[in-house]
Enzyme design. Structure first.
Site, PDB file in Angstrom:
ATOM      1  N   ALA A 237       0.819  -1.216   0.000  1.00 39.85           N
ATOM      2  CA  ALA A 237       0.000   0.000   0.000  1.00 39.85           C
ATOM      3  C   ALA A 237       0.852   1.266   0.000  1.00 39.85           C
ATOM      4  O   ALA A 237       2.082   1.231   0.050  1.00 39.85           O
ATOM      5  CB  ALA A 237      -0.946  -0.018   1.200  1.00 39.85           C
ATOM      6  N   HIS A 238       0.151   2.403  -0.011  1.00 49.15           N
ATOM      7  CA  HIS A 238       0.821   3.702  -0.127  1.00 49.15           C
ATOM      8  C   HIS A 238       1.741   3.992   1.063  1.00 49.15           C
ATOM      9  O   HIS A 238       1.450   3.655   2.201  1.00 49.15           O
ATOM     10  CB  HIS A 238      -0.213   4.821  -0.265  1.00 49.15           C
ATOM     11  CG  HIS A 238      -1.156   4.935   0.887  1.00 49.15           C
ATOM     12  ND1 HIS A 238      -0.865   5.652   2.026  1.00 49.15           N
ATOM     13  CD2 HIS A 238      -2.387   4.406   1.088  1.00 49.15           C
ATOM     14  CE1 HIS A 238      -1.878   5.588   2.871  1.00 49.15           C
ATOM     15  NE2 HIS A 238      -2.809   4.835   2.330  1.00 49.15           N
ATOM     16  N   ASN A 239       2.879   4.591   0.754  1.00 53.76           N
ATOM     17  CA  ASN A 239       3.863   5.040   1.746  1.00 53.76           C
ATOM     18  C   ASN A 239       4.514   3.920   2.539  1.00 53.76           C
ATOM     19  O   ASN A 239       5.149   4.160   3.571  1.00 53.76           O
ATOM     20  CB  ASN A 239       3.248   6.063   2.705  1.00 53.76           C
ATOM     21  CG  ASN A 239       2.893   7.359   2.009  1.00 53.76           C
ATOM     22  OD1 ASN A 239       1.747   7.531   1.570  1.00 53.76           O
ATOM     23  ND2 ASN A 239       3.860   8.264   1.887  1.00 53.76           N
ATOM     24  N   SER A 257       1.693   3.021   5.095  1.00 53.31           N
ATOM     25  CA  SER A 257       2.647   3.684   5.983  1.00 53.31           C
ATOM     26  C   SER A 257       3.366   2.745   6.940  1.00 53.31           C
ATOM     27  O   SER A 257       4.007   3.199   7.887  1.00 53.31           O
ATOM     28  CB  SER A 257       1.957   4.801   6.784  1.00 53.31           C
ATOM     29  OG  SER A 257       1.437   5.780   5.912  1.00 53.31           O
TER      30      SER A 257
END
Length: 343
Positions: A237-239, A257
């Site tokens: 997923a993102h980050n 994250s």
């Protein structure tokens, strides 16, 4: 297919030949399927009996392995040597440099020497691709992307705009790099999309399996460290940050994250919640769900994740529940009988 005398093959691989140095091999096959002219390998001692009965002309083995009547190539790491033998004896296809006439490559794209762009591939404006990289048929490389040298993109890989790929990376078919992260602000029952304006950075020597999705960061970077290997059907997923040398096995997933240290291992179908930290060398076994930080070097299992030893003891207890139930039932019946006798 070239014929290799064992003496020459041994020199090229840097291994010791035991047996007939003039014996010839021309391909590599598993123990059960190998025949005359084949090289096979034994890297797991549970298959010693198969090795003893194989019809292969020669076998790659580790130090200390004795197989009377067989020609052996002896080395410290037979599995690693198998990889080198395969590259030497059975190399993959060679790709013709240049741009296929059906591909679409913007005028300002910069291609290094020997780049191959396959049929119906698309390369967007401002992208730079390093020397020797292969962009397979049907790939879509967005604008402003940077790709290093000697990469191999199998058919239908997508790299969204602005992402950066290092040298010597391999992307299997269906990989998507830089898709939007799953970010929504929910207000009064409405999910408002949060624009995902960051990028994905993939460092050198990374291999990504088929149909893996790596989301771009909301802001900043999603980063895949040097030498990471990702199996098929993984979601990142993102980050997220995946540290150097980590291994992510099929159908594992990492929420937004979360940061993985160096040489972390995630087993098949393991999942990690968002905004967590997994320390260097941590291992998450198959089907484990992680909801809190994992210390460096720890091995965790279960739902929710806990130290593997603790989880194993609890599972052993669960396995005994049936017998315990029968024992309690028997004790209950005996107690009831005693109470009836007292009456």
């Amino acid at each position: 297919m070239r014929a290799w005398p064992l003496a020459e093959l041994g020199r090229r691989l840097g291994v010791r030949v035991v047996g007939d140095p003039d014996a010839i091999v021309s391909r590599v096959q598993p123990l059960d399927e190998a025949g005359p002219g084949d090289l096979s390998f034994l890297h797991n001692l549970r298959y010693v009996e198969r090795a003893a009965n194989t019809k292969a002309t020669a076998i790659l083995v580790g130090e200390g392995v004795a197989l009377p009547g067989h020609n052996l190539l002896v080395c410290d790491e037979p599995y690693l040597m198998l990889a080198r033998a395969l590259k030497l004896m059975m190399p993959g296809p060679k790709f013709k440099a240049g741009i296929d006439q059906s591909a679409s490559v913007d005028d300002d794209v910069v291609l290094g020497d020997g780049v191959s762009v396959g049929a119906q591939a698309v390369v967007g404006s401002g992208t730079r691709i390093g020397a020797g990289t292969v962009i397979g048929p049907g790939c879509v490389i967005g604008s402003g992307v940077t790709i290093g040298g000697d990469c191999l993109f199998h058919p239908r890989v997508v790299v969204e705009p602005g992402c950066r790929i290092g040298d010597r990376c391999i992307f299997q078919s269906g990989v998507v790099i830089g898709s939007d992260g799953f970010g929504f602000a929910t207000v009064d029952g409405i999910h408002h999309k949060v624009p995902q304006v960051g990028i994905v950075v993939v460092e050198d020597d990374v291999e990504i399996g088929a149909n893996v999705c790596i989301d771009r960061a909301t802001l900043g970077e999603t980063r895949i460290g040097r030498g990471v290997k990702v199996d098929n059907l993984v979601q990142i997923a993102h980050n997220v940050v995946v540290g150097e040398g980590s291994l992510l096995v099929s159908q594992s997933g990492i929420s937004g994250s979360t940061k993985l240290g160096r040489y972390v291992v995630m087993g098949g179908q393991a999942g990690v919640a968002g905004h967590l930290n997994l320390g260097d060398g941590a291992q998450v076994t198959s089907k484990t769900a992680v909801f809190k930080d994992v210390p460096p070097g720890a091995i965790v299992s279960g739902v929710p994740a806990r130290p593997r030893g603790e989880w194993a003891r609890s599972q052993a207890g669960v396995a005994r529940l049936g017998k315990m139930r029968e024992h309690l039932k028997e004790l209950h019946q005996r107690l009831k009988k005693l109470e009836n006798d007292d009456d």
